[in-house]
Design a protein around this motif. Structure first.
Motif, PDB file in Angstrom:
ATOM      1  N   ILE A  31      82.039  -7.061  24.547  1.00 34.94           N
ATOM      2  CA  ILE A  31      80.633  -7.364  24.256  1.00 34.94           C
ATOM      3  C   ILE A  31      79.862  -6.041  24.300  1.00 34.94           C
ATOM      4  O   ILE A  31      79.541  -5.526  25.376  1.00 34.94           O
ATOM      5  N   THR A  34      73.924  -6.987  23.018  1.00 33.19           N
ATOM      6  CA  THR A  34      73.350  -8.215  23.564  1.00 33.19           C
ATOM      7  C   THR A  34      72.799  -9.080  22.439  1.00 33.19           C
ATOM      8  O   THR A  34      72.723  -8.656  21.274  1.00 33.19           O
ATOM      9  N   GLU A  35      72.399 -10.296  22.770  1.00 33.69           N
ATOM     10  CA  GLU A  35      71.890 -11.212  21.767  1.00 33.69           C
ATOM     11  C   GLU A  35      70.526 -10.795  21.223  1.00 33.69           C
ATOM     12  O   GLU A  35      70.147 -11.200  20.119  1.00 33.69           O
ATOM     13  N   ASP A 117      82.221 -19.802  25.999  1.00 32.48           N
ATOM     14  CA  ASP A 117      81.631 -18.564  25.479  1.00 32.48           C
ATOM     15  C   ASP A 117      80.730 -17.957  26.556  1.00 32.48           C
ATOM     16  O   ASP A 117      80.164 -18.674  27.392  1.00 32.48           O
ATOM     17  N   LYS A 119      77.615 -14.763  26.884  1.00 30.07           N
ATOM     18  CA  LYS A 119      76.727 -13.870  26.144  1.00 30.07           C
ATOM     19  C   LYS A 119      75.826 -13.126  27.118  1.00 30.07           C
ATOM     20  O   LYS A 119      75.655 -13.542  28.269  1.00 30.07           O
ATOM     21  N   THR A 121      71.942 -10.956  27.436  1.00 24.02           N
ATOM     22  CA  THR A 121      70.617 -10.641  26.910  1.00 24.02           C
ATOM     23  C   THR A 121      69.977  -9.586  27.793  1.00 24.02           C
ATOM     24  O   THR A 121      70.256  -9.511  28.992  1.00 24.02           O
ATOM     25  N   LEU A 128      68.731 -18.929  25.479  1.00 24.61           N
ATOM     26  CA  LEU A 128      69.803 -19.179  24.516  1.00 24.61           C
ATOM     27  C   LEU A 128      70.121 -20.667  24.495  1.00 24.61           C
ATOM     28  O   LEU A 128      70.343 -21.279  25.546  1.00 24.61           O
ATOM     29  N   HIS A 131      73.434 -22.810  26.105  1.00 20.73           N
ATOM     30  CA  HIS A 131      74.016 -21.912  27.103  1.00 20.73           C
ATOM     31  C   HIS A 131      73.338 -22.142  28.455  1.00 20.73           C
ATOM     32  O   HIS A 131      72.178 -22.560  28.517  1.00 20.73           O
ATOM     33  N   TRP A 143      74.893 -15.315  30.389  1.00 16.28           N
ATOM     34  CA  TRP A 143      74.833 -16.720  29.989  1.00 16.28           C
ATOM     35  C   TRP A 143      76.253 -17.206  29.689  1.00 16.28           C
ATOM     36  O   TRP A 143      77.127 -16.418  29.325  1.00 16.28           O
ATOM     37  N   CYS A 144      76.458 -18.507  29.864  1.00 17.57           N
ATOM     38  CA  CYS A 144      77.757 -19.102  29.538  1.00 17.57           C
ATOM     39  C   CYS A 144      77.544 -20.462  28.899  1.00 17.57           C
ATOM     40  O   CYS A 144      76.496 -21.097  29.069  1.00 17.57           O
ATOM     41  N   ARG A 145      78.533 -20.891  28.144  1.00 20.59           N
ATOM     42  CA  ARG A 145      78.498 -22.217  27.518  1.00 20.59           C
ATOM     43  C   ARG A 145      79.760 -22.973  27.918  1.00 20.59           C
ATOM     44  O   ARG A 145      80.877 -22.479  27.719  1.00 20.59           O
TER      45      ARG A 145
END
Length: 286
Positions: A31, A34-35, A117, A119, A121, A128, A131, A143-145
């Motif tokens: 990664i 970032t988003e 997933d 991510k 930020t 998000l 998430h 963050w996670c999903r």
């Protein structure tokens, strides 16, 4: 219906720190952005240019999946069942221990939902969709999903059969292996053997039992055995019989007369009068 709703997304199986793309392990996704468009380079201080990145893998060959992820401080103890993420860094590079990322890894067959997933930020106010907020770490927000994942069922590979093996039949295979006779006939004697040895061999075959099982074998087979002369009945038959003739068989009356006991001594002792014992009240003689 989308792939997410059907659970056709592969889960995350490992999370780690890495210095750059060269130290990032195989099958790991780094990664780097970032988003919200910022560089996802974690640095320990503002004066350091080099840092490290977060990476993750979705390789199911290890048979494990990540079911939860947390960010804890150095003053907190790691939760039960969790472990710190691995570090794939350059020599002399270290990760800040002020805040650390820990995950819970379980076998893939024991759960049907996991982390799908993760991510990053740079702005904490950014949200998000789909998430879950994990925590702040070194100026970034993790963050996670979570959701149901897709676990492909491994299929057995068909075996390749060569042409030579296909051409073989059961009859050909049986012809290659000769049959074993269960009761083969006795081997013919050599003409050079003498008549005496031939007769002994035939006699041994007739003396043997038809059943060749282990039941016909005793513990004395093959051991030379001679009776001690002391117990040889044929050599000392007359002496043994003479000793047996001298044995006298007693009758019941003879035994009672021999071992008769009248208990006269015990009876006379029981009839005697006991002497009186003087007590303290009786005056003694002057």
């Amino acid at each position: 219906m989308s792939l997410m709703e059907r659970g056709a997304v592969r889960p995350i199986t490992a999370v780690a720190w890495t210095s750059n793309s060269s130290t990032c392990p195989k099958d790991f996704n780094l990664i780097s952005i970032t988003e919200d468009g910022a560089v996802a380079n974690f640095t320990r201080s503002f004066g350091m240019k080099s840092g490290y990145y977060l990476c993750y893998s979705k390789d199911l060959e290890g048979g494990m999946v990540v079911t939860d992820i947390q960010v804890i401080s150095d003053k907190e103890s790691i939760p039960h069942g969790y472990c710190y993420i691995a570090e794939h860094l350059e020599p002399r590079a270290t990760v800040s221990k002020k805040k650390r990322v820990c995950v819970r890894v379980v076998p893939v067959g024991s759960v049907d939902s996991a982390i799908l997933d993760i991510k990053l930020t740079a702005k904490s106010k950014m949200m998000l969709q789909h998430h879950t907020y994990v925590g702040d770490i070194h100026g970034y927000v993790l963050w996670c999903r979570k959701g149901y994942f897709y676990n492909p069922v491994p299929q057995a590979k068909p075996r390749s059969v060569s042409l030579d093996l296909r051409g073989l039949t059961l009859q050909q295979l049986s012809a290659l292996q000769p049959l074993k006779v269960s009761n083969p006939p006795p081997a013919r004697l050599n003409n050079k053997l003498s008549q005496r040895r031939s007769s002994l061999h035939i006699k041994d075959n007739t003396d043997k039992a038809t059943d060749s099982s282990i039941q016909g074998i005793t513990a004395l087979d093959g051991i030379p055995f001679n009776l001690h002369p002391k117990f040889d009945i044929q050599a000392k038959g007359t002496t043994l019989y003479s000793q047996l003739n001298n044995i006298r068989i007693k009758s019941l009356q003879d035994i009672e007369n021999e071992y008769n006991y009248t208990f006269a001594v015990e009876k006379s002792a029981a009839k005697r009068s006991r002497p009186s014992v003087p007590t303290g009240d009786t005056p003694s003689a002057q």
